[in-house]
Design an enzyme around this catalytic site. Structure first.
Site: not given
Ligand code: IMP
Length: 436
Positions: A12, A38-40, A235
Site C-alpha cells: 500500500d 493487490a489493489g493498485h 504473503t
Molecule cells: P494474502 O496475500 O492474501 O495471503 O495476505 C497475507 C498478508 O499480506 C495479510 O496481512 C494481507 O493483509 C497482506 N497483503 C496482501 N496483499 C497486500 C497488499 O496488496 N497490500 C497490503 N497488504 C497486503
C-alpha cells in the site's frame, strides 16, 4: 533501461500511482508476483482506476504482461479486462502460459485456514493466494496452459482430489456446486483469453532484443516477502526486486535498476509486528487524512511513524538506487515528527530487523525527532509541484534526504497527492529514467 518498482514497507505504498506515472517512459509493464490480493489505484483527473491483477500500464494503453510468477483468478482477470476496455482503454495483453490459477477450492481453503488459526490468523485478503502458492510448490498446481487441452488433465484431477480431501477431512466441508463446475467455467473463460497466452520469458526477451523498455511492477511490499518479511505474517510470494527475474523469466543481468516506494509514515493491514505503530490521536489522524483503508478488503490500515531501521533493511534487500516517497501531503502540518533510528531489545540497540517474532514483543523503537513541514494555504500543493523539488519546504526536503541518507539511497520521486499530476521527480532521477 528496465526498471523494477517495489514496495519497501508492508504494501500500500502507492506503487500503482508511481507505475502509472513512470509507464509513460516504458513500452511494456509486467506483473511478476502476487495476484488479486493487490489493489493498485490510478487517479487521472476525474477518473479512478483500481486494478488487482492487470498491470497498471493498461491505463496508459501500454502492452501489459502477467508473468509466470503471478497467481491468476480467471474471473477477476476477465472482469477487469472487460471493465477497462469498456472504459475505453485499449491495451495489449499477454499472459504467461506458466502462471498458476487460483480456483474456488483455494479461495475456500484460504478462508478455512484463517479460521482454524484463530487469534494467530495472518489476516489474509482471502483471495486464495496462500493455498495457490502452496499447491504450486507441492506440485499440485494448475497452470494457464492446462486449460488448452481437451479434458480436465492430470494436474486438475490431482489438485481437485487433494482439495476435496483437505476440505472434508481437515475442515469438515463439502465442495460447493461452484467448485464442482470450476473447471468447465474456467475453461470457457480461459478459451476467451487464448489469444493472449504466450511464453512470457520468450516474449520479454525478444522485446528487449528489439530495444523495448520494460517496467516491472511489484505488488505488496518487502516486509510481506515470504523469505525476508515478518514471517509468518507475510504473503506467500517473494515481493522483492529479485523476484522480477524469476517471476517473468527475464534474467537479472537484463534488469538493472530498482525504485523502492515508501510512504512518509508507515502502515500495515492485517496482523503482525509493527514496531512504530501509533494507537493515539496522531495514528488516527494519519488513518483519516491518508484514507488508510485497504483497496481490496476495505479494512482500516494500522498507522505509525516512519521506521528507518525497517526501511534501510528493505532498501538494501532490494538494491533500490532511488526511493519514491508518497503521501508527503498527508504528514504535513504536524510540528514535530518522530522517525525510528534503532530498536532497543533487552537493553541494547540494534539496527536491523529481527528474524524471530518473539523479539518484537521485547522491542521498543528509538526515535529521533525531526521538524515537520507546513501545509500550503487551502491544502493546495499545485504551485509547489510546478516549482519542482528544489523549491519544496526545507523541512520536507530535510526529512526526505535524511531518511534516504540513513538508508544509503537517493530521493527520486516525491508524491503530494493521489493524482498522477501530484508528483515531483528529482532532476537526477528524471534524467536516469528518461535517458539510460
Ligand atoms: P494474502 O496475500 O492474501 O495471503 O495476505 C497475507 C498478508 O499480506 C495479510 O496481512 C494481507 O493483509 C497482506 N497483503 C496482501 N496483499 C497486500 C497488499 O496488496 N497490500 C497490503 N497488504 C497486503
Amino acid at each position: 533501461m528496465n526498471l523494477v518498482v517495489v514496495g519497501l514497507q508492508w504494501g500500500d505504498e502507492g506503487k500503482g500511482k508511481l507505475v502509472d506515472v513512470l509507464s509513460q517512459y516504458f513500452d511494456i509493464v509486467v506483473r511478476f508476483q502476487g495476484g488479486s490480493n493487490a489493489g493498485h489505484t490510478v487517479k487521472t483527473g476525474d477518473e479512478t482506476f483500481k486494478l488487482r491483477i492487470l498491470p497498471t500500464g493498461a491505463v496508459r494503453g501500454k502492452t501489459v504482461v502477467i508473468g509466470n510468477g503471478v497467481v491468476i483468478d480467471p474471473k477477476v482477470l476477465a472482469e477487469e479486462t472487460h471493465i477497462l476496455r469498456q472504459r475505453g482503454k485499449d491495451f495489449e495483453l499477454r499472459i504467461s502460459d506458466r502462471a498458476h490459477i487460483i480456483t474456488p477450492y483455494q479461495i475456500a481453503l484460504d478462508r478455512l485456514r484463517e479460521k482454524q488459526k484463530g487469534n494467530q490468523k495472518v489476516g489474509t485478503t482471502k483471495r486464495g493466494i496462500g493455498p495457490t502458492y502452496s499447491d504450486k510448490h507441492a506440485r499440485l498446481g494448475v497452470r494457464v496452459c492446462d486449460f488448452y487441452q481437451n479434458t480436465r488433465n492430470r494436474q486438475w484431477e490431482l489438485m481437485e482430489s487433494k482439495s476435496i480431501d483437505r476440505l472434508k477431512y481437515l475442515h469438515n466441508e463439502e465442495p460447493t456446486p461452484e467448485m464442482m463446475s470450476a473447471f468447465s467455467d474456467y475453461k470457457v473463460l480461459m478459451e476467451g483469453m487464448s489469444e493472449y497466452v504466450c511464453s512470457c520469458s520468450e516474449y520479454l526477451l525478444d522485446a528487449i532484443e528489439d530495444g523495448k523498455r520494460i517496467l516491472f511492477e511489484g505488488a505488496q511490499g518487502a516486509l510481506l516477502d515470504i523469505d525476508h518479511g515478518t514471517y509468518p505474517f507475510v504473503t506467500s510470494s517473494n515481493c522483492i526486486s529479485s523476484a522480477a527475474a524469476t517471476g517473468s523469466g527475464v534474467p537479472p543481468s537484463k534488469i538493472r535498476d530498482v525504485l523502492g516506494v515508501t510512504k512518509t509514515y508507515t502502515t500495515r493491514v492485517g496482523t503482525g509486528p509493527f514496531p512504530t505503530e501509533l494507537q493515539d490521536d496522531i495514528g488516527r489522524k494519519l488513518q483519516k487524512r491518508g484514507n488508510e483503508y485497504g483497496t481490496v478488503t476495505g479494512r482500516p490500515r494500522r498507522c505509525g511513524w516512519l521506521d528507518l531501521v525497517a526501511l534501510r533493511y528493505t532498501v538494501r534487500l532490494n538494491g533500490a538506487q532511488y526511493i519514491a516517497v508518497t503521501k508527503a501531503d498527508v504528514l504535513s502540518g504536524i510540528e514535530e515528527l518522530d522517525v525510528c533510528v534503532a530498536y532497543e531489545i533487552d537493553g541494547s540497540e540494534t539496527y536491523t530487523l529481527p528474524s524471530c517474532n518473539d523479539s518484537y514483543d521485547r522491542l521498543s523503537p528509538v526515535y529521533k525527532t525531526l521538524r515537520g513541514w507546513p501545509e500550503p494555504k487551502g491544502g493546495d500543493w499545485s504551485e509547489m509541484i510546478d516549482d519542482g523539488y528544489e523549491n519544496l519546504p526545507g523541512e520536507l526536503r530535510q526529512y526526505l534526504e535524511q531518511a534516504a541518507s540513513y538508508c544509503g539511497t537517493e530521493v527520486g520521486i516525491v508524491s503530494l497527492g493521489p493524482d498522477r499530476d501530484d508528483t515531483i521527480m528529482t532532476t537526477a532521477f528524471e534524467k536516469a529514467v528518461k535517458h539510460v
